[in-house]
Design a protein around this motif. Structure first.
Motif, PDB file in Angstrom:
ATOM      1  N   UNK A   1       0.834  -1.219   0.000  1.00 43.99           N
ATOM      2  CA  UNK A   1       0.000   0.000   0.000  1.00 43.99           C
ATOM      3  C   UNK A   1       0.862   1.260   0.000  1.00 43.99           C
ATOM      4  N   UNK A   2       2.137   1.127   0.429  1.00 40.65           N
ATOM      5  CA  UNK A   2       3.021   2.291   0.439  1.00 40.65           C
ATOM      6  C   UNK A   2       3.660   2.546  -0.922  1.00 40.65           C
ATOM      7  N   UNK A   3       3.422   1.648  -1.870  1.00 35.89           N
ATOM      8  CA  UNK A   3       3.985   1.802  -3.208  1.00 35.89           C
ATOM      9  C   UNK A   3       2.866   1.791  -4.243  1.00 35.89           C
ATOM     10  N   UNK A   4       2.267   2.961  -4.499  1.00 37.07           N
ATOM     11  CA  UNK A   4       1.090   3.027  -5.367  1.00 37.07           C
ATOM     12  C   UNK A   4       1.295   2.351  -6.722  1.00 37.07           C
ATOM     13  N   UNK A   5       2.505   2.391  -7.257  1.00 35.11           N
ATOM     14  CA  UNK A   5       2.758   1.785  -8.560  1.00 35.11           C
ATOM     15  C   UNK A   5       2.643   0.264  -8.505  1.00 35.11           C
TER      16      UNK A   5
END
Ligand code: ZN
Length: 152
Positions: free
Chosen positions: A122-126
């Motif tokens: 969730x901390x890495x939108x990509x």
């Protein structure tokens, strides 16, 4: 989350991406669907055997990044023996864990077992679409017809 735990989670994702479980085609599946994540190029095809509302077997084929492969591998592992309703509930919980608002009072991924290893995504939108691709494919498979070729 301690860094040790994060390492453990990392290990599980790497392990599943290198040696995906339930990888391979299935003959005469009850449900199937294709999934594609154009942002990353991840592709997969999901097969399910369902008897009396219970997922008896689930397999996948395809090619993608480590996150998408690991997510499909862990998902297929977890789904076996679940009812279709439980699978749909898992989709909602998993999707909320990765895309929902952060609630510090509530540990994201609670009740998800090893699926919780993907909470960090969730901390890495990509990477969100990589982690949820298998689940979206599951949803369209369960909602779709038995005809493998008509989904796309
Ligand atoms: Zn990807």
């Amino acid at each position: 989350m301690t860094s040790d735990l994060q390492d453990l989670y990392q290990d599980l994702i790497i392990d599943h991406s290198k040696r995906p479980r339930n990888f391979g085609p299935m003959e005469n599946p009850d449900y199937t669907a294709d999934g594609f994540n154009p942002l990353c190029g991840d592709k997969l095809k999901l097969f399910l055997k369902v008897e009396d509302g219970v997922i008896k077997d689930v397999k996948f084929v395809g090619a993608g990044c480590a996150i998408s492969t690991a997510s499909a591998s862990v998902m297929t592992d977890v789904l076996k023996g679940q009812t279709v309703t439980q699978a749909e509930n898992l989709f909602e919980t998993f999707h909320y864990m990765i895309t929902g608002p952060k609630d510090p009072q509530h540990h994201a991924g609670e009740g998800l077992g090893k699926l919780a290893v993907f909470a960090g995504v969730s901390e890495f939108p990509a990477r969100v679409k990589c982690a949820t691709l298998a689940w979206h494919t599951l949803k369209s498979a369960l909602a779709g017809s038995h005809d493998a070729t008509s989904t796309e």
